[in-house]
Scaffold this motif. Structure first.
Motif, PDB file in Angstrom:
ATOM      1  N   GLY A   4       2.523 -15.694   3.289  1.00 28.46           N
ATOM      2  CA  GLY A   4       3.231 -14.730   2.455  1.00 28.46           C
ATOM      3  C   GLY A   4       2.414 -14.329   1.232  1.00 28.46           C
ATOM      4  O   GLY A   4       2.332 -13.157   0.869  1.00 28.46           O
ATOM      5  N   ARG A   5       1.764 -15.340   0.661  1.00 35.01           N
ATOM      6  CA  ARG A   5       0.944 -15.081  -0.520  1.00 35.01           C
ATOM      7  C   ARG A   5      -0.202 -14.114  -0.204  1.00 35.01           C
ATOM      8  O   ARG A   5      -0.429 -13.144  -0.911  1.00 35.01           O
ATOM      9  CB  ARG A   5       0.388 -16.417  -1.018  1.00 35.01           C
ATOM     10  CG  ARG A   5      -0.697 -16.288  -2.026  1.00 35.01           C
ATOM     11  CD  ARG A   5      -0.377 -17.017  -3.309  1.00 35.01           C
ATOM     12  NE  ARG A   5       0.972 -16.836  -3.770  1.00 35.01           N
ATOM     13  CZ  ARG A   5       1.678 -17.762  -4.395  1.00 35.01           C
ATOM     14  NH1 ARG A   5       1.174 -18.947  -4.596  1.00 35.01           N
ATOM     15  NH2 ARG A   5       2.879 -17.503  -4.824  1.00 35.01           N
ATOM     16  N   PHE A   6      -0.908 -14.372   0.916  1.00 37.28           N
ATOM     17  CA  PHE A   6      -2.020 -13.482   1.310  1.00 37.28           C
ATOM     18  C   PHE A   6      -1.511 -12.068   1.558  1.00 37.28           C
ATOM     19  O   PHE A   6      -2.120 -11.082   1.144  1.00 37.28           O
ATOM     20  CB  PHE A   6      -2.709 -13.995   2.581  1.00 37.28           C
ATOM     21  CG  PHE A   6      -3.531 -15.228   2.357  1.00 37.28           C
ATOM     22  CD1 PHE A   6      -4.325 -15.361   1.222  1.00 37.28           C
ATOM     23  CD2 PHE A   6      -3.519 -16.261   3.281  1.00 37.28           C
ATOM     24  CE1 PHE A   6      -5.097 -16.505   1.011  1.00 37.28           C
ATOM     25  CE2 PHE A   6      -4.279 -17.412   3.085  1.00 37.28           C
ATOM     26  CZ  PHE A   6      -5.062 -17.530   1.946  1.00 37.28           C
ATOM     27  N   ALA A   7      -0.383 -11.985   2.250  1.00 37.77           N
ATOM     28  CA  ALA A   7       0.153 -10.661   2.583  1.00 37.77           C
ATOM     29  C   ALA A   7       0.551  -9.921   1.311  1.00 37.77           C
ATOM     30  O   ALA A   7       0.290  -8.724   1.172  1.00 37.77           O
ATOM     31  CB  ALA A   7       1.345 -10.806   3.523  1.00 37.77           C
ATOM     32  N   ALA A   8       1.163 -10.649   0.373  1.00 39.66           N
ATOM     33  CA  ALA A   8       1.602 -10.004  -0.875  1.00 39.66           C
ATOM     34  C   ALA A   8       0.393  -9.396  -1.587  1.00 39.66           C
ATOM     35  O   ALA A   8       0.444  -8.280  -2.099  1.00 39.66           O
ATOM     36  CB  ALA A   8       2.305 -11.015  -1.770  1.00 39.66           C
ATOM     37  N   ARG A   9      -0.708 -10.145  -1.597  1.00 41.72           N
ATOM     38  CA  ARG A   9      -1.921  -9.664  -2.247  1.00 41.72           C
ATOM     39  C   ARG A   9      -2.394  -8.368  -1.573  1.00 41.72           C
ATOM     40  O   ARG A   9      -2.711  -7.386  -2.233  1.00 41.72           O
ATOM     41  CB  ARG A   9      -2.999 -10.753  -2.117  1.00 41.72           C
ATOM     42  CG  ARG A   9      -4.051 -10.723  -3.195  1.00 41.72           C
ATOM     43  CD  ARG A   9      -4.962 -11.935  -3.072  1.00 41.72           C
ATOM     44  NE  ARG A   9      -4.334 -13.179  -3.506  1.00 41.72           N
ATOM     45  CZ  ARG A   9      -4.752 -14.400  -3.109  1.00 41.72           C
ATOM     46  NH1 ARG A   9      -5.783 -14.524  -2.285  1.00 41.72           N
ATOM     47  NH2 ARG A   9      -4.136 -15.471  -3.544  1.00 41.72           N
ATOM     48  N   SER A  10      -2.421  -8.391  -0.248  1.00 39.58           N
ATOM     49  CA  SER A  10      -2.903  -7.234   0.498  1.00 39.58           C
ATOM     50  C   SER A  10      -1.950  -6.037   0.329  1.00 39.58           C
ATOM     51  O   SER A  10      -2.389  -4.891   0.181  1.00 39.58           O
ATOM     52  CB  SER A  10      -3.035  -7.632   1.973  1.00 39.58           C
ATOM     53  OG  SER A  10      -3.233  -6.509   2.768  1.00 39.58           O
ATOM     54  N   ILE A  11      -0.654  -6.310   0.321  1.00 42.53           N
ATOM     55  CA  ILE A  11       0.321  -5.219   0.137  1.00 42.53           C
ATOM     56  C   ILE A  11       0.143  -4.609  -1.258  1.00 42.53           C
ATOM     57  O   ILE A  11       0.146  -3.397  -1.430  1.00 42.53           O
ATOM     58  CB  ILE A  11       1.771  -5.746   0.329  1.00 42.53           C
ATOM     59  CG1 ILE A  11       1.995  -6.157   1.780  1.00 42.53           C
ATOM     60  CG2 ILE A  11       2.794  -4.686  -0.100  1.00 42.53           C
ATOM     61  CD1 ILE A  11       3.303  -6.902   2.043  1.00 42.53           C
ATOM     62  N   HIS A  12      -0.076  -5.469  -2.237  1.00 41.43           N
ATOM     63  CA  HIS A  12      -0.262  -4.981  -3.611  1.00 41.43           C
ATOM     64  C   HIS A  12      -1.501  -4.086  -3.710  1.00 41.43           C
ATOM     65  O   HIS A  12      -1.459  -3.023  -4.333  1.00 41.43           O
ATOM     66  CB  HIS A  12      -0.370  -6.162  -4.573  1.00 41.43           C
ATOM     67  CG  HIS A  12      -0.618  -5.749  -5.997  1.00 41.43           C
ATOM     68  ND1 HIS A  12       0.263  -4.949  -6.699  1.00 41.43           N
ATOM     69  CD2 HIS A  12      -1.652  -5.999  -6.835  1.00 41.43           C
ATOM     70  CE1 HIS A  12      -0.220  -4.731  -7.912  1.00 41.43           C
ATOM     71  NE2 HIS A  12      -1.384  -5.364  -8.017  1.00 41.43           N
ATOM     72  N   GLU A  13      -2.578  -4.531  -3.075  1.00 44.74           N
ATOM     73  CA  GLU A  13      -3.794  -3.695  -3.073  1.00 44.74           C
ATOM     74  C   GLU A  13      -3.506  -2.336  -2.457  1.00 44.74           C
ATOM     75  O   GLU A  13      -3.914  -1.301  -2.984  1.00 44.74           O
ATOM     76  CB  GLU A  13      -4.904  -4.373  -2.243  1.00 44.74           C
ATOM     77  CG  GLU A  13      -5.793  -5.291  -3.054  1.00 44.74           C
ATOM     78  CD  GLU A  13      -6.655  -6.162  -2.154  1.00 44.74           C
ATOM     79  OE1 GLU A  13      -6.960  -5.746  -1.008  1.00 44.74           O
ATOM     80  OE2 GLU A  13      -6.986  -7.285  -2.596  1.00 44.74           O
ATOM     81  N   TYR A  14      -2.780  -2.369  -1.343  1.00 46.51           N
ATOM     82  CA  TYR A  14      -2.468  -1.117  -0.665  1.00 46.51           C
ATOM     83  C   TYR A  14      -1.615  -0.215  -1.573  1.00 46.51           C
ATOM     84  O   TYR A  14      -1.906   0.963  -1.749  1.00 46.51           O
ATOM     85  CB  TYR A  14      -1.750  -1.406   0.650  1.00 46.51           C
ATOM     86  CG  TYR A  14      -1.097  -0.196   1.258  1.00 46.51           C
ATOM     87  CD1 TYR A  14      -1.862   0.782   1.889  1.00 46.51           C
ATOM     88  CD2 TYR A  14       0.284  -0.015   1.192  1.00 46.51           C
ATOM     89  CE1 TYR A  14      -1.270   1.907   2.441  1.00 46.51           C
ATOM     90  CE2 TYR A  14       0.886   1.105   1.730  1.00 46.51           C
ATOM     91  CZ  TYR A  14       0.109   2.066   2.351  1.00 46.51           C
ATOM     92  OH  TYR A  14       0.698   3.189   2.875  1.00 46.51           O
ATOM     93  N   LEU A  15      -0.582  -0.801  -2.170  1.00 46.57           N
ATOM     94  CA  LEU A  15       0.319   0.005  -3.010  1.00 46.57           C
ATOM     95  C   LEU A  15      -0.426   0.566  -4.222  1.00 46.57           C
ATOM     96  O   LEU A  15      -0.159   1.685  -4.662  1.00 46.57           O
ATOM     97  CB  LEU A  15       1.519  -0.838  -3.473  1.00 46.57           C
ATOM     98  CG  LEU A  15       2.463  -1.312  -2.357  1.00 46.57           C
ATOM     99  CD1 LEU A  15       3.544  -2.222  -2.941  1.00 46.57           C
ATOM    100  CD2 LEU A  15       3.096  -0.138  -1.619  1.00 46.57           C
ATOM    101  N   VAL A  71       6.695 -13.560  -0.488  1.00 40.97           N
ATOM    102  CA  VAL A  71       6.239 -12.183  -0.683  1.00 40.97           C
ATOM    103  C   VAL A  71       7.121 -11.507  -1.732  1.00 40.97           C
ATOM    104  O   VAL A  71       6.627 -10.820  -2.639  1.00 40.97           O
ATOM    105  CB  VAL A  71       6.292 -11.395   0.648  1.00 40.97           C
ATOM    106  CG1 VAL A  71       5.849  -9.961   0.433  1.00 40.97           C
ATOM    107  CG2 VAL A  71       5.417 -12.059   1.688  1.00 40.97           C
ATOM    108  N   ALA A  72       8.423 -11.727  -1.637  1.00 44.20           N
ATOM    109  CA  ALA A  72       9.354 -11.103  -2.580  1.00 44.20           C
ATOM    110  C   ALA A  72       9.032 -11.528  -4.004  1.00 44.20           C
ATOM    111  O   ALA A  72       8.935 -10.695  -4.918  1.00 44.20           O
ATOM    112  CB  ALA A  72      10.787 -11.485  -2.212  1.00 44.20           C
TER     113      ALA A  72
END
Ligand SMILES: Cc1cc2nc3c(=O)[nH]c(=O)nc-3n(C[C@H](O)[C@H](O)[C@H](O)COP(=O)(O)OP(=O)(O)OC[C@H]3O[C@@H](n4cnc5c(N)ncnc54)[C@H](O)[C@@H]3O)c2cc1C
Ligand SMILES: Cc1cc2nc3c(=O)[nH]c(=O)nc-3n(C[C@H](O)[C@H](O)[C@H](O)COP(=O)(O)OP(=O)(O)OC[C@H]3O[C@@H](n4cnc5c(N)ncnc54)[C@H](O)[C@@H]3O)c2cc1C
Ligand code: SF4
Ligand code: SF4
Ligand code: FES
Lengths: 285, 467
Positions: free
Chosen positions: B453-464, B161-162
């Motif tokens: 982690g990869r899926f979460a990073a994508r979702s966090i990016h969309e949210y941000l 994710v980082a």
């Protein structure tokens, strides 16, 4: 890195170390501990929090220099740094208004019981402090404890202050008090805590101790700190360190604490100079 | 390349050199030595570049496998590295510890005939080749978004994710409880399977990209998630499955009975095998029994062997059911680990000083398949055996540490202590909190943790981006 703010031998072999650890200082509560490493190759050792100041971001531990890590910690000068200070770990001691609380302490426990006694006092308890040491010159922080105790009682092996003997004198001391005791809290070496437990069990007074088994991570990951309390296995770092003394399997704790006795003497016997030699040969790793 | 369909299939997998068993069982150096450039190119040339490659969908992070293999075959190693790193930020790790035989290599078209392409070995070769180059290629980093993300846990899930979010221009801070980053890669998997320099290298790479790495910080103790959210826009929890299970049989608290986590942490994180240069002591035992049959058990048994002990695995099912990677089982057998299959520990027997001196076990036989589809072991009456030993390592499993759940109100926790999170996005029941890896799935694999982690990073990016 965590900077040393103050370092001092307060009585023979007993050291006080104040470190800059603002994140720990902000959250610390009485009865919690930290794990620290004295250097990169060092072991992780748990030490109770004896004091802290959220404003200045410092914490203070009191420890006895007994092995390789505490020995190295004792040599640190202000301005030096150590690589690890993690915490505050463990659960805070339960602080309620119980009535009269007797705080039994010895060794490093004199330091670690101070914040607990202070919090209990502020909660409205009457505090009776019983301090134990081999001899009167081994007492420290007496003024601090006097300031928050309604009564202070000393026990020394050699009789140089207060009662002569050790914590085995607890029953008669308790009988001599003019009031009933609602709770007992003991901090210090395993012997002191076990003996306190043995003495208070027949009296039926609820007794809490802060256990000190071997630890590594302090977060519930390794399981080395397991203790049997009320016939269930508990991890002292996450379920404790405070437990009901009368439920603790003391024989098991004493035996588990001895696991590395033969190994612990090795670094003590290995001089620093030999070690450096070792290191230069091992350049690769 | 010529029309791949017309090429005759070369089924000879190129061997990767290893330290011979009689040598490696006495050292902690890496067992497998890796391909030379020549072998790598030869191996890569065997790939027939399928038009619809079946290997890709079976890689949890969907690496474009034929493309990177093609670049290796053409000796364009830099190009190959780029393709690899586009999808996998820890190739040196995955090339070594991914269960390839169950994933990418299992669906390679060669698999049926035998001789599937050694995708993992090629991956490892590339990562190691890149590490030897003087200058690491730095990826493009998008301009700062002004958003801040906190990551709990420095294991493969958190590090993935980082890596993903820093490249997208967000400010990233990783909080790790231990004094080193890497999670199980540092404290669990032994040096002889995954040298710690490799993990350190990957972590340093993230630092160079600008990720802030904070060690000695226990989220839930040093600071709660709620307090972190006052300063950060989102939190990802990748705190792993670090709580060890015990068998709950008599004698478990005798001296000399370890959890796998304790045994491996002393050796790996604390470098106990270099005692007394490193100050954390490790006992030298003569006879060690490891209870369990997974990768963790193999790692413990092989470590015990290297410390000079006679080492045995005690497993209640048979060899076929061993959950460990086949390669690691074979390595362990070659090195001389003794296997007692269909054997269940009943109790540990102590001596007068509280040290374990023997283990009593019962022999089992296999019955009908159980819920997991594996045949259920059934005890054989009167088959009790006693093995003398002086240490036992319990490697029967781990579950997530309850700390984060207990200190984060509103975070939904499942029956097994796992954080509940959406499989596709990592979103949890709490706003602004994502989770992934072992803390969600229970003990699984490095690559699945990275995938989450990869899926979460994508979702966090969309949210941000929506803020
Ligand atoms: C939660 C917790 C809080 C603690 N708080 C404190 C504290 O505030 N101050 C403090 O001084 N200690 C405290 N301890 C004990 C302390 O952690 C150990 O004394 C320390 O780990 C010793 O480290 P070392 O490397 O110096 O000694 P080692 O080299 O690890 O040990 C040397 C030898 O001394 C033995 N030994 C260990 N502890 C003691 C002891 N207390 N008395 C006698 N022998 C011992 C060991 O078995 C070993 O064989 C605490 C322990 C726990 C678990
Ligand atoms: C001995 C062993 C061998 C293995 N072998 C293989 C193998 O060959 N192949 C394979 O694919 N998988 C293997 N695995 C499994 C694999 O390592 C894990 O599935 C993977 O590491 C999970 O990654 P993660 O990021 O979810 O968690 P972890 O790697 O567990 O990392 C979690 C991190 O979070 C930290 N943390 C926990 N709580 C907190 C907190 N409150 N605050 C801050 N930090 C916290 C932990 O200290 C840890 O560093 C093995 C596991 C073990 C134990
Ligand atoms: S990451 Fe793992 S599954 Fe994916 S290609 Fe590499 S070895 Fe195969
Ligand atoms: S399935 Fe096998 S042969 Fe086909 S592209 Fe993938 S690795 Fe190459
Ligand atoms: S110190 Fe490791 S679990 Fe308690």
């Amino acid at each position: 890195m965590f900077r040393v703010i103050a370092s001092k031998m307060i009585v023979p072999n007993m050291h006080l170390l104040t470190l800059a650890a603002p994140a720990v200082a902000r959250e610390a509560k009485p009865g919690q501990f930290v794990i620290l490493r004295a250097e990169e190759e060092g072991e992780r050792v748990p030490l109770s929090l004896s004091d802290w100041d959220a404003q200045s971001g410092t914490i203070t531990v009191v420890f006895m220099s007994i092995g390789s890590t505490t020995g190295r910690l004792a040599l640190l000068a202000p301005g030096a740094s150590i690589p690890t200070v993690v915490g505050p770990l463990g659960n805070a001691t339960e602080i309620e208004n119980y009535g009269t609380v007797v705080c039994v302490c010895g060794c490093y426990g004199i330091g670690s019981i101070f914040p607990i006694a202070l919090a209990l006092k502020r909660k409205g308890n009457r505090i009776i402090t019983i301090m134990e040491a081999r001899s009167s010159y081994l007492f420290y922080w007496e003024e601090r404890l006097e300031a928050i105790s309604d009564k202070i009682i000393h026990i020394t092996r050699d009789g140089t202050k207060g009662h002569r003997g050790h914590v085995g004198r607890l029953p008669e001391i308790l009988r001599g008090l003019e009031e009933p005791v609602d709770r007992i809290i003991a901090n210090g070496c395993t012997f002191l805590m076990k003996r306190t437990s043995d003495e208070t069990r027949p009296l039926g007074i609820k007794t809490m101790v802060s256990l000190n088994p071997i630890m590594i991570d302090g977060t519930g990951m390794c399981g080395v700190c397991r203790v049997t309390v009320g016939s269930v296995t508990r991890f002292a770092c996450v379920h404790g360190p405070d437990f009901d003394a009368h439920q603790v399997d003391w024989e098991e704790l004493l035996q588990r604490r001895k696991t590395y006795m033969p190994e612990e003497v090795v670094p003590l016997r290995t001089s620093r100079c030999e070690e450096r030699h070792f290191r230069s040969q091992e350049g690769k790793s | 390349m010529s029309d791949p369909e017309k090429k005759t299939l070369d089924l000879r997998r190129r061997e990767m050199p290893k330290q011979p068993p009689e040598v490696r069982r006495y050292n902690f150096n890496e067992v497998a030595l890796g391909y030379s450039a020549e072998s790598a190119v030869e191996e890569a040339k065997r790939c027939i570049q399928c038009k619809k490659p079946l290997c890709i969908p079976n890689c949890p992070v969907e690496i474009n496998i034929p493309a990177f293999i093609k670049s290796i075959a053409e000796r364009d190693f830099i190009g190959a590295v780029r393709i690899l790193k586009d999808k996998n930020c820890l190739p040196a790790v995955c090339g070594r510890v991914c269960p390839q035989e169950e994933q990418c290599e299992k669906t390679c078209v060669f698999h049926k005939k035998g001789g599937q392409i050694a995708i993992g070995r090629l991956e490892r070769f590339l990562a190691d080749w890149e590490a030897q180059q003087r200058e690491l290629e730095m990826p493009e980093i998008l301009p700062s978004s002004g958003r801040k993300v906190a990551i709990v846990g420095g294991g493969p899930a958190g590090l993935t994710v980082a890596g993903d979010l820093i490249k997208l221009g967000h400010k990233v801070t990783v909080f790790e409880a231990l004094h080193r980053m890497g999670g199980v890669l540092i404290y669990g998997i032994p040096e002889f399977r995954l040298p710690k320099v490799i993990v350190t290298r990957e972590v340093e790479y993230l630092r160079k990209l600008g990720v802030e790495l904070v060690t000695d910080f226990v989220v839930g103790k040093t600071r709660s998630i709620d307090s972190i959210l006052e300063e950060f826009d989102a939190v990802f929890v990748g705190s792993g499955a670090g709580l060890p299970w015990f068998m709950e049989i008599p004698g478990e608290n005798l001296n000399g009975v370890y959890s796998a986590n304790e045994y491996l942490t002393r050796l790996n994180l604390m470098k106990g095998f270099l005692f007394p240069k490193y100050h954390t002591p490790v006992k030298s035992h003569r006879r060690v029994a490891v209870v369990g049959g997974g990768n963790v058990a193999m790692d413990c048994a092989r470590s015990a062997l290297r410390l000079g002990a006679e080492s045995r695995i005690i497993y209640r099912r048979s060899r076929e059911e061993l959950p460990a990677r086949l390669e690691e089982v074979e390595n362990a057998e070659e090195e001389g680990v003794i296997f007692d299959f269909l054997t269940l520990p009943l109790r540990y027997i102590g001596d007068e000083n509280g040290w374990v001196k023997a283990i009593e076990c019962q022999k089992m036989e296999l019955g009908e398949p159980d819920a997991s589809g594996r045949r259920k072991p059934i005890p054989i009456e009167g088959s009790e055996v006693i093995y003398p030993l002086d240490a036992v390592v319990c490697a029967i499993g781990n579950s997530p540490n309850p700390l984060i759940g207990a200190t984060t109100p509103g975070l939904k926790i499942g029956k097994k202590g796992n954080i509940e999170a959406d499989e596709k996005t990592g979103a949890t029941s709490r706003e602004k909190v994502w989770a992934g890896g072992d803390v969600v799935t229970g003990a699984a694999t490095v690559i699945l943790a990275m995938g989450a982690g990869r899926f979460a990073a994508r979702s966090i990016h969309e949210y941000l981006s929506s803020l």
